[in-house]
Structures are given as C-alpha cells and as structure tokens.
Write a protein that holds these residues in place. Structure first.
Motif: not given
Length: 145
Positions: A29-30, A84-87, A130-135, A142-143
């Motif tokens: 779903s995520f 694992e995707f809370k960030d 855009i930086k936030c999107v890249n992060y 990574k996850n």
C-alpha cells in the motif's frame, strides 16, 4: 499433550503468517502511495518547466501547480507509513513547508512589480523541495524489501 503442542504450533504459525501478510500488505500500500506521489511530482515538474512565461496565465499556472504539489505532499504525509520509512513522512512534511515558502516568495516576486530577489528565494525553496524528494528516494532505496 501432543495435540496441544500441534494446536499451539499451528496457532503460532498462523499468527506469524498473518503478521507477515499484514506487513507485506502495508508495504505494498505504501509502495503504491509512493508511486502515486512520484507521478505527481514528475507531472507537476513538467508542467512548471513548460509554462510559457510570456502567457498571461503563466503565474496562475505556476501557483496552481505548486498548490497541487503541496496537496500531494500533505496527503502523503498523512498516510500510514511502515516504520522503516518514517523518514519519508518527515521529508514530505518538510517538502510541503518549502513549497509554501516557495509559493509565498513567488507571490512577492510576481504580484505587483517584479521582485528578482523574491523570485530567487522562491527558486531556492523549490530546490529544497527537490532535495527532500531525492532524500525520500534514498530512504526508499535503502529500505527496499
């Protein structure tokens, strides 16, 4: 006694299987939500990059695109996110804030007499989005399961 052990083991296996399925369902779903957000980011970026700056409606198109993108980030930050995707939630919230700042700066730049400093500030805030999107992409890669 042997039947109780078999029933107990069957129960444990069932619970573990259900837990595993729930995690996979939550992850799937995520993943769909991430893909949807990505599609909105790409399409909005394309719209923004193809705005005819000589058009009378160019600023309206810009602000409508930014509003739509902000809504997408706001909606994404409210979905149930696997641990694992809370960030990604945090990054989405930050992207939404940067979009608000960009929009405010662009209004300063375009409402009334053109203000180049405000325009540059709007661009800087949009670049932070855009930086936030890249992060977010880094976190997702990574996850990956």
């Amino acid at each position: 006694m042997k039947i109780k052990k078999i029933i107990f083991l069957t129960l444990i296996i069932s619970v573990l299987s259900l837990t595993g399925c729930a995690s996979k369902t939550e992850y799937n779903s995520f993943h769909k939500e991430v893909n949807s957000l990505y599609e909105k980011i790409v399409s909005t970026d394309a719209i923004i990059n193809n705005i005819d700056v000589n058009s009378e409606t160019s600023t309206d198109e810009l602000f409508e695109s930014l509003d739509n993108l902000k809504t997408s980030f706001d909606d994404f930050s409210k979905i149930k996110t696997p641990e694992e995707f809370k960030d990604c939630t945090y990054l989405s919230e930050n992207a939404s804030k940067y979009l608000s700042n960009a929009e405010a700066s662009f209004h300063k730049a375009f409402d009334g007499e053109y203000d180049d400093d405000s325009f540059k500030e709007g661009i800087a805030n949009y670049n932070e989005v855009i930086k936030c999107v890249n992060y977010m992409g880094d976190v997702l890669q990574k996850n990956q399961k």
